[in-house]
Structures are given as C-alpha cells and as structure tokens.
Design a protein around this motif. Structure first.
Motif, PDB file in Angstrom:
ATOM      1  N   SER A 202       9.589  -1.773  11.342  1.00  0.00           N
ATOM      2  CA  SER A 202      10.428  -0.888  11.356  1.00  0.00           C
ATOM      3  C   SER A 202      10.189   0.413  12.806  1.00  0.00           C
ATOM      4  O   SER A 202       8.923   0.694  12.757  1.00  0.00           O
ATOM      5  CB  SER A 202      10.906  -0.119  10.126  1.00  0.00           C
ATOM      6  N   ALA A 203      11.318   0.785  13.039  1.00  0.00           N
ATOM      7  CA  ALA A 203      11.081   1.952  14.013  1.00  0.00           C
ATOM      8  C   ALA A 203      10.541   3.393  13.239  1.00  0.00           C
ATOM      9  O   ALA A 203      10.153   4.397  14.059  1.00  0.00           O
ATOM     10  CB  ALA A 203      12.229   2.229  14.863  1.00  0.00           C
ATOM     11  N   ASP A 204      10.334   3.139  12.225  1.00  0.00           N
ATOM     12  CA  ASP A 204       9.831   4.390  11.368  1.00  0.00           C
ATOM     13  C   ASP A 204       8.388   4.408  11.189  1.00  0.00           C
ATOM     14  O   ASP A 204       7.879   4.950  10.531  1.00  0.00           O
ATOM     15  CB  ASP A 204      10.847   4.459   9.973  1.00  0.00           C
ATOM     16  N   HIS A 205       7.898   3.284  11.973  1.00  0.00           N
ATOM     17  CA  HIS A 205       6.449   3.104  11.983  1.00  0.00           C
ATOM     18  C   HIS A 205       5.936   2.342  10.813  1.00  0.00           C
ATOM     19  O   HIS A 205       4.715   2.308  10.780  1.00  0.00           O
ATOM     20  CB  HIS A 205       5.585   4.361  11.947  1.00  0.00           C
ATOM     21  N   THR A 206       6.739   1.938  10.054  1.00  0.00           N
ATOM     22  CA  THR A 206       6.269   1.215   8.732  1.00  0.00           C
ATOM     23  C   THR A 206       6.190  -0.135   8.857  1.00  0.00           C
ATOM     24  O   THR A 206       7.110  -0.760   9.512  1.00  0.00           O
ATOM     25  CB  THR A 206       7.053   1.589   7.272  1.00  0.00           C
ATOM     26  N   VAL A 207       5.367  -0.654   7.941  1.00  0.00           N
ATOM     27  CA  VAL A 207       5.390  -2.277   7.806  1.00  0.00           C
ATOM     28  C   VAL A 207       5.543  -2.426   6.557  1.00  0.00           C
ATOM     29  O   VAL A 207       4.836  -1.728   5.551  1.00  0.00           O
ATOM     30  CB  VAL A 207       3.817  -2.906   8.265  1.00  0.00           C
ATOM     31  N   ARG A 208       6.813  -3.105   5.872  1.00  0.00           N
ATOM     32  CA  ARG A 208       7.182  -3.567   4.506  1.00  0.00           C
ATOM     33  C   ARG A 208       7.239  -4.561   4.212  1.00  0.00           C
ATOM     34  O   ARG A 208       7.409  -5.438   4.878  1.00  0.00           O
ATOM     35  CB  ARG A 208       8.513  -2.642   4.349  1.00  0.00           C
ATOM     36  N   ARG A 209       6.794  -4.769   2.922  1.00  0.00           N
ATOM     37  CA  ARG A 209       6.889  -6.003   2.269  1.00  0.00           C
ATOM     38  C   ARG A 209       8.356  -6.008   1.219  1.00  0.00           C
ATOM     39  O   ARG A 209       8.742  -5.009   0.926  1.00  0.00           O
ATOM     40  CB  ARG A 209       5.698  -6.196   1.313  1.00  0.00           C
ATOM     41  N   LEU A 210       8.853  -7.014   1.412  1.00  0.00           N
ATOM     42  CA  LEU A 210      10.238  -7.015   0.826  1.00  0.00           C
ATOM     43  C   LEU A 210      10.302  -8.218  -0.089  1.00  0.00           C
ATOM     44  O   LEU A 210       9.803  -9.195  -0.175  1.00  0.00           O
ATOM     45  CB  LEU A 210      11.296  -7.636   1.704  1.00  0.00           C
ATOM     46  N   LEU A 211      10.718  -7.716  -1.528  1.00  0.00           N
ATOM     47  CA  LEU A 211      10.718  -8.844  -2.538  1.00  0.00           C
ATOM     48  C   LEU A 211      12.016  -9.292  -2.766  1.00  0.00           C
ATOM     49  O   LEU A 211      12.835  -8.243  -3.305  1.00  0.00           O
ATOM     50  CB  LEU A 211       9.771  -8.070  -3.756  1.00  0.00           C
ATOM     51  N   PHE A 212      12.467 -10.292  -2.656  1.00  0.00           N
ATOM     52  CA  PHE A 212      13.781 -10.678  -2.498  1.00  0.00           C
ATOM     53  C   PHE A 212      14.482 -10.774  -4.171  1.00  0.00           C
ATOM     54  O   PHE A 212      15.461 -10.288  -4.137  1.00  0.00           O
ATOM     55  CB  PHE A 212      13.945 -12.172  -2.022  1.00  0.00           C
ATOM     56  N   SER A 213      13.574 -11.243  -4.980  1.00  0.00           N
ATOM     57  CA  SER A 213      14.218 -11.462  -6.484  1.00  0.00           C
ATOM     58  C   SER A 213      14.456 -10.006  -6.722  1.00  0.00           C
ATOM     59  O   SER A 213      15.490  -9.808  -7.450  1.00  0.00           O
ATOM     60  CB  SER A 213      13.410 -12.275  -7.140  1.00  0.00           C
ATOM     61  N   SER A 214      13.838  -8.983  -6.733  1.00  0.00           N
ATOM     62  CA  SER A 214      13.870  -7.856  -7.417  1.00  0.00           C
ATOM     63  C   SER A 214      14.585  -6.950  -6.613  1.00  0.00           C
ATOM     64  O   SER A 214      14.860  -5.706  -6.884  1.00  0.00           O
ATOM     65  CB  SER A 214      12.597  -7.145  -7.836  1.00  0.00           C
ATOM     66  N   ASN A 215      14.796  -7.257  -5.363  1.00  0.00           N
ATOM     67  CA  ASN A 215      15.403  -6.462  -4.233  1.00  0.00           C
ATOM     68  C   ASN A 215      14.445  -5.356  -3.661  1.00  0.00           C
ATOM     69  O   ASN A 215      14.982  -3.775  -3.549  1.00  0.00           O
ATOM     70  CB  ASN A 215      16.796  -6.031  -4.592  1.00  0.00           C
ATOM     71  N   LYS A 216      13.396  -5.355  -4.070  1.00  0.00           N
ATOM     72  CA  LYS A 216      12.190  -4.235  -4.130  1.00  0.00           C
ATOM     73  C   LYS A 216      11.479  -4.202  -2.746  1.00  0.00           C
ATOM     74  O   LYS A 216      11.493  -5.291  -2.338  1.00  0.00           O
ATOM     75  CB  LYS A 216      11.423  -3.954  -5.188  1.00  0.00           C
ATOM     76  N   GLU A 217      11.161  -3.087  -2.180  1.00  0.00           N
ATOM     77  CA  GLU A 217      10.082  -3.214  -1.218  1.00  0.00           C
ATOM     78  C   GLU A 217       9.423  -2.194  -1.263  1.00  0.00           C
ATOM     79  O   GLU A 217       9.515  -1.118  -1.839  1.00  0.00           O
ATOM     80  CB  GLU A 217      10.948  -2.821   0.249  1.00  0.00           C
ATOM     81  N   ASP A 218       8.006  -2.330  -0.500  1.00  0.00           N
ATOM     82  CA  ASP A 218       6.938  -1.376  -0.505  1.00  0.00           C
ATOM     83  C   ASP A 218       6.336  -1.144   0.702  1.00  0.00           C
ATOM     84  O   ASP A 218       6.385  -2.244   1.683  1.00  0.00           O
ATOM     85  CB  ASP A 218       6.158  -1.697  -1.546  1.00  0.00           C
ATOM     86  N   ILE A 219       5.933  -0.201   1.166  1.00  0.00           N
ATOM     87  CA  ILE A 219       5.142  -0.097   2.368  1.00  0.00           C
ATOM     88  C   ILE A 219       3.977  -0.448   2.301  1.00  0.00           C
ATOM     89  O   ILE A 219       2.981   0.018   1.619  1.00  0.00           O
ATOM     90  CB  ILE A 219       5.268   1.547   2.894  1.00  0.00           C
ATOM     91  N   LEU A 220       3.478  -1.545   3.350  1.00  0.00           N
ATOM     92  CA  LEU A 220       2.221  -2.178   3.459  1.00  0.00           C
ATOM     93  C   LEU A 220       1.265  -1.308   4.029  1.00  0.00           C
ATOM     94  O   LEU A 220       0.002  -1.079   4.002  1.00  0.00           O
ATOM     95  CB  LEU A 220       2.411  -3.430   3.970  1.00  0.00           C
ATOM     96  N   GLY A 221       2.046  -0.595   5.200  1.00  0.00           N
ATOM     97  CA  GLY A 221       1.096   0.503   6.035  1.00  0.00           C
ATOM     98  C   GLY A 221       1.702   0.776   7.087  1.00  0.00           C
ATOM     99  O   GLY A 221       3.170   0.731   7.379  1.00  0.00           O
ATOM    100  N   ARG A 222       1.286   1.393   7.961  1.00  0.00           N
ATOM    101  CA  ARG A 222       1.857   2.127   9.076  1.00  0.00           C
ATOM    102  C   ARG A 222       1.130   2.218  10.373  1.00  0.00           C
ATOM    103  O   ARG A 222      -0.126   1.867  10.465  1.00  0.00           O
ATOM    104  CB  ARG A 222       1.975   3.631   8.870  1.00  0.00           C
ATOM    105  N   HIS A 223       2.227   2.177  11.479  1.00  0.00           N
ATOM    106  CA  HIS A 223       1.325   2.405  12.897  1.00  0.00           C
ATOM    107  C   HIS A 223       1.581   3.738  13.315  1.00  0.00           C
ATOM    108  O   HIS A 223       2.350   4.503  12.349  1.00  0.00           O
ATOM    109  CB  HIS A 223       2.138   1.392  13.817  1.00  0.00           C
ATOM    110  N   ASP A 224       1.339   4.088  14.542  1.00  0.00           N
ATOM    111  CA  ASP A 224       1.584   5.537  14.935  1.00  0.00           C
ATOM    112  C   ASP A 224       2.854   5.518  15.906  1.00  0.00           C
ATOM    113  O   ASP A 224       3.129   6.536  16.378  1.00  0.00           O
ATOM    114  CB  ASP A 224       0.401   6.128  16.095  1.00  0.00           C
ATOM    115  N   ALA A 225       3.394   4.425  16.054  1.00  0.00           N
ATOM    116  CA  ALA A 225       4.847   4.444  16.640  1.00  0.00           C
ATOM    117  C   ALA A 225       5.426   3.383  16.188  1.00  0.00           C
ATOM    118  O   ALA A 225       5.000   2.450  15.270  1.00  0.00           O
ATOM    119  CB  ALA A 225       4.337   4.133  18.364  1.00  0.00           C
TER     120      ALA A 225
END
Lengths: 341, 379
Positions: A77-100
């Motif tokens: 994402s442009a909000d600098h995050t790298v996220r993991r998306l869990l389809f069955s639960s429709n949940k996501e969490d942030i795996l990590g970030r970049h600086d841009a």
C-alpha cells in the motif's frame, strides 16, 4: 453467463472498486481474483461466479496484491505498509513497513518468502510464517539504485525494475547482491517486467510503446535471441501516438503473452515466433492490469484509467473477465513439423 | 504539371520551433505540451506569457525563455497562440525559406544504404535523392535504415486524396515509378518519395502523408505505420494474410546483429490494425523477392545502439527514431512514473499526514531536483 463472442470485451465483474485498479491476480488454486485499488481496498472475487467474496481496507491506495494460497494473500500500500490478508476471517494484519509507498509485492513459493519493492529504493524480504511485527518477519532489506517500479519472479530468480531504467536480477538463494545488474534495453521509463514461465528470461515494457524480450543467460548465443518490438501505438494526423505498455501477462500453458496499454487494447503475442496472435477489441479506457487464470482459460482485464494524462474525467473503472479461446493464445509455429521448444 | 507552388498555408507551423502540423488544433496541443508547460509542475498553460506568470506566482521562479524554442524564437515578449501572433516578417521568411530549402535539402539527404543495399534490386541510388527534384524516389526512411520486415507494403498504401499536393511544392514532380518499388523499407513512417526532408525547418522527419501520386506507384498511406514486424497471424483482422509476412524470414533475420532493440524493429501495429490490414489486400505485392532479402539489422546501422544515448525527447524527431511522423508520447515524464504523479494529487493525500505527506513531498522534490539535474530527459 459466459459471453464468449470475440467482439464482447468479456463479462464485467460486478462490484468493482470505486477508483482505479492498480493490479489484479488470479489465484493459483482456483478462479479467485484478487484486485487492489486506488480506493484503498483489496477485493477478493470469485470470477466464475462473479461474486465479491471479501474486501480489505487500508490506509492509502493499494498498489499491488498477490495470493499466498487460497486462504490468504498480501498487499502493498501507499501508506507504506505490507499487509497479510486472511480471506476466511476477512482480517488483515501488517507484516511490516517501508519508508515510502510500497509498489510491488510477490510471494515466492520456492523461497517461502514475500518480496516487496518500494519507492524508498529498497527491496524487502519477509517471512510470513512468523507472527506479525517487523522484527519477526523481516528477513532482509536490499537497496536498489532507484525507486522500484516492477518485480517478477520465476523459480529462484527475481527481476527488479526500477526508475532510471535499472534492472537487477537476483537469485533468491543469495540476496546479498544481485546476480546481474542490467540496464533496460529500452530507452524510456520502464513500466512493467514479467518473467517467462519457462524461466529463461523476461519481458520488459516501457512508456514508449515498446516491449523488450530479454534472456538471463549471458552467453552470446542466448543474447543473440533478444529483441524488442513496438506496440500500442497509433498513427493519426501525421503523427504517431505512443502509449505506455502498462501490463504484461504470460499464458501459463502456452508461454505466449498478453500486453495491455494506455490505448485500451490488449494484444497477445508469440514471443518465439515474433508474431502477434490476437488483438482484443478496444476496452473503454487504459488497461491497467492483466492476469491469466491458472489454466489459462480466463483472462482478467482491468480497464481503468491510469492517469497518464492527469486528472480528467474518464470511463468508469471496470474489470472484465473473458474466456480465452485457443486460437487467440496458441502459438502457430512455422512450417516445421515440430514447433520450436 | 502546372501546379502552383503552394505556400505552407495548408500546413500550420509552430513559431517557436518551426515544426509543422496537420491542423491548428494539433499545433496548439504541441505548443501547450512543449512551450507553454510549466517545468515544475507540468501544468499546461495557454500561452507562453501565462506559463511565465504561473511559474513566477506559484513556484516563485523567473522564466526568461520559452522552453524548447529555437534560439531566435525564445523571446517571451511575443504572444503566440497557434498561428496567431506570428510577426509578419517571420511569417514571410518561413514561407520564403521553404522554397529555397527544397533544393538544398534534396542534396543533403543521405540514406544509409548499407542495409538497404541488398534489398532493393535495381533501384538506382537507393534513396539517394537526386539533385533535381524530378527524380524523387520513393524511398523510405530518410536517414533511417528501416528495414522493415515487409519490404513492400505497397498494399498498405492507400491513395491519398490527390488534391494534396505536397506542401513542399514540388510541382507535381512526376516520379518515375521506381523499379520494384524499391522500397526496402516499409518505413514506419512512410516516406513517400523521398522527399527532401521536409520543408523548412522541420527536422528531417518527413511528416507529410500526402504525396504526389507518382504515376503507377502506389501511394503510401501514412497511417499504417507499417507492417507490423510482428505479422498478425491468426488473422483476426486480416482475411488473407499472406505473402509479405513470411514468418520464417522474419524470425531468422530479425536481430541478427544488433541485440536488443533493433531500430525499426518489429512494429506491432496495434490500434489501427484493421485499417492497415484492409490495405494489405489492396495491392498484390510485387516485392516478393524482396522479402527474403530483407535483412534486418544486417548492416551496422540499424539506428544505432539501443542502449546508450539517453532517451531523446520523443517529440523531437531524432535520428534514433525514424520519425517521419512526429512521435507523441502519451507519458513523457521520465522522472516519475504515472503512479507517483497520481499519488501526488490532493485526493490521495492521506489524512495521516506524517508519513504520507512527507513521502509525497519527498517524491515531488525529488522529481523536481532530478528533472533539473538531469535536464529533463537524459537518463
């Protein structure tokens, strides 16, 4: 409900994103389609059923997405995050970030790692099996000469294309430094890079209506095979209008590939025989992304204005899923009894 | 014939850079993109003066010259819009010059014959413009070794309306129909009859689609941009695709020498496919034999190294691009990608201002810096 007639652009997916589509991908396991958008969402569709199965909202436009398996995926994402998306639960969490803003994300089955490229000029590798939180998941950060624009993986190879026309080829088993540092053979800004399914090279497209076909093997014999061709251009009123080639997608079975440009056309090419196999009828607006399903029978086309001419009124962003006919994608070898391997 | 020499009144031209255009609308678009565009934020203004004021007020910078203009035309005092505002003396000089140009240009044209050599059977001096107007040869590719895959796309050339005399004025020069077409090239930019490269000051690029119709010679239809080197197989548009595009020859000869980008390489003609293909059937292609001899890249100069010189600004006709037509890049900002530019729009600014804004600002600043440093296009 399958409109297969060639003139039709394919079946339009319902509930498309409300803003531009940055990328779309078919799953390797089913006909699920993951779509990332400038409207900050990542949506999961069942393309055959034409149904929305899940939606994830981020803090900023989502520039790329990919599947892990049929139950989860990742987003950049442009909000600098790298996220993991869990389809069955429709949940996501942030795996990590970049600086841009994070521009690209790819999951490597070979290495079991997630790779992201960002405008902060780095590549990062993540191990998604760990719990979330950057300290647990980040495997390494690899500086690039410039902002990362596109990434592609095949087997153990990773190709990274950055601004300034740099191209780095890595062996995922040894990321300490690139296996090859190259420069794009095209003279204009790189738009997209995709590796051949057979792992021998990659196709690279630029903003100047051109695609270069390159090979990893640096021997003379292999390098002699490389070439480039012009495409996605229109000639009118005495001048040539040259469109960026935004997307390249390889057919998983035949090895032929489709390109999509800002001219709204999708062309299918046979790279070995150097021929164009087909051209689909024009889509309403620029082609932002393309993806073949795992069996090559479906092609998802994101017809979504890519702002090449700034902010202006444009056709609505849409996703078309079309059935692919063999004749459109199957190579037609020359006269030899056996087609070139 | 007794056609009168026509002034370039049939073609408009840009005061700042002397380029010619088909109509005023395109001329204005050109001016806005090349001369009236703010170098900082790329906003296109409607006049040079307007652009200067914008840069001053918004970016606090003084612009003293009109960008991309020829040295004698850089003054910001003159108000030009399209063809309006051109001082009468310059106007007259432009037309007067065009007449003088022709003969001299003819002599200067130089066609690299190496690559064409083998291909054009018998046509004398391939493309060597004869000193006299009357012997123009329909040679393609002024200055470009365009070895198109299909040497003879005569089929591709429809007959343009006869009423269009070259604006160059060559009074109906009647060209001796060149021997077997003599075109080794199916130029991407159909250079019809080797005309002295263009009138006046436009760069060597031939722009004119219209040409005098040499008796018996098919006229090129400017549109088709060629013969896709990537011949369309499977004919989705073409009914009878055959002859010229003999695949075998193509693949083998393509790229024999220069790796990567072969100039004039495979041109996949995308959009206008239908029109082109329609044309293909029009003529039977006499150039059969030419096809095989079409050696791509056999000569050393197929347009120069593909990697090497920094990209030239596409809209200028340059030696690297057989630009008989002006080449217009829909995206010409080398410093930033489309996504980066889009991200800088207000509507994508994240409310979380800390990270988002700073990165956007950084991206914009970087772009400004890079564009200044890199002189805008040289990468």
């Amino acid at each position: 409900m399958t409109s297969v007639a060639p003139p039709a652009p394919g079946r339009e997916l319902s509930n498309p994103p409300s803003d531009g589509i940055s990328n779309l991908r078919f799953s390797n396991h089913s006909d699920h389609l993951l779509v990332s958008s400038w409207d900050k969402s990542v949506r999961l569709y069942d393309a055959s059923a034409n149904a929305l199965r899940g939606e994830f909202l981020h803090g900023g436009p989502v520039l790329d997405c990919c599947f892990h398996d049929d139950s989860s995926g990742f987003s950049a994402s442009a909000d600098h995050t790298v996220r993991r998306l869990l389809f069955s639960s429709n949940k996501e969490d942030i795996l990590g970030r970049h600086d841009a803003p994070v521009r690209c994300v790819e999951y490597s089955y070979a290495a079991g790692q997630l790779i992201t490229g960002s405008w902060d000029k780095t590549l990062k590798c993540w191990d998604p099996r760990g719990a979330s939180g950057q300290d647990r998941t980040l495997v390494g950060t690899y500086p690039q000469p410039e902002r990362v624009y596109s990434l592609s993986l095949v087997g153990n190879r990773l190709v990274v294309a950055t601004a300034g026309r740099h191209v780095n080829v890595y062996d995922l088993r040894n990321m300490s430094q690139p296996e090859q540092r190259r420069e794009s053979s095209l003279k204009y800004q790189t738009r997209c890079v995709r590796c051949y399914p057979n792992g021998t090279g990659y196709a690279l497209s630029s903003v100047e209506g051109r695609v270069a076909m390159e090979f990893f093997d640096l021997s003379e014999a292999s390098q002699a095979k490389k070439y480039a061709f012009k495409c996605h251009r229109k000639s009118e009123a005495g001048r040539d209008i040259v469109y960026p080639v935004n997307a390249i997608a390889f057919h998983p079975v035949y090895g032929t590939f489709a390109t999509g440009g800002c001219d709204g056309y999708v062309n299918v090419w046979d790279g070995n025989n150097k021929k164009r196999l087909y051209q689909y009828s024009k889509y309403p607006t620029s082609i932002a992304a393309l993806s073949f399903s795992r069996d090559g029978r479906l092609l998802a086309v994101a017809s979504s204005y890519t702002y090449e001419e700034g902010d202006k009124p444009h056709e609505p962003d849409a996703i078309y899923v079309r059935s692919v006919n063999e004749i459109e994608v199957k190579p037609k070898p020359k006269v030899y009894p056996n087609p070139p391997a | 014939m007794g056609k009168k020499k026509k002034r370039t009144s049939s073609k408009v031209w840009c005061y700042y850079c002397d380029r010619e255009f088909e109509d005023e609308k395109i001329l204005v678009q050109h001016q806005k993109a090349k001369h009236f565009k703010c170098h900082v934020c790329h906003k296109k203004l409607s006049t040079a003066g307007g652009m200067i004021i914008h840069v001053l007020q918004v970016h606090k910078e003084s612009v003293t010259k009109v960008p991309n203009a020829k040295p004698s035309r850089e003054s910001t005092d003159i108000e030009i819009y399209g063809m309006q505002g051109i001082p009468p003396d310059v106007l007259a000089a432009h037309y007067g010059e065009e007449e003088d140009d022709a003969p001299s240009k003819v002599a200067k044209v130089d066609i690299p014959s190496t690559s064409l050599g083998g291909v054009v059977p018998g046509s004398s001096g391939i493309g060597y413009p004869q000193p006299t107007l009357s012997t123009m040869q329909p040679m393609g590719g002024v200055g470009y070794s365009y070895n198109s895959a299909v040497p003879v796309p005569p089929a591709a050339w429809a007959v343009p309306p006869r009423s269009h005399p070259w604006y160059q004025q060559y009074p109906a020069v009647s060209f001796p129909p060149p021997p077997p077409l003599g075109y080794a090239q199916q130029p991407l930019f159909p250079v019809q009859n080797m005309r002295p490269p263009l009138p006046s000051t436009t760069s060597p690029a031939l722009q004119q689609p219209s040409q005098i119709n040499p008796p018996g010679l098919p006229i090129f239809n400017p549109a088709p941009v060629s013969q896709p080197l990537f011949p369309v197989v499977g004919s989705n548009n073409m009914a009878t695709q055959s002859s010229p595009f003999s695949a075998p020859t193509l693949s083998t000869s393509i790229l024999s020498s220069s790796p990567t980008e072969v100039k004039g390489s495979i041109d996949a003609h995308s959009g206008a496919n239908t029109s082109v293909t329609g044309n293909y059937q029009a003529l039977s292609i006499p150039g059969g034999p030419l096809i095989n001899s079409h050696s791509y890249a056999s000569g050393p100069n197929t347009g120069g190294p593909s990697i090497g010189p920094p990209p030239v600004i596409a809209n200028k006709a340059t030696a690297t691009e057989p630009a008989t037509n002006e080449v217009y890049l829909v995206w010409d900002d080398e410093a930033m990608s489309m996504e980066e530019r889009r991200m800088s729009l207000m509507k994508y600014q994240v409310h979380d201002e800390t990270s988002q804004m700073s990165s956007i600002d950084a991206a914009i600043d970087k772009r400004i810096l890079e564009s200044r440093l890199a002189g805008r296009m040289a990468f």
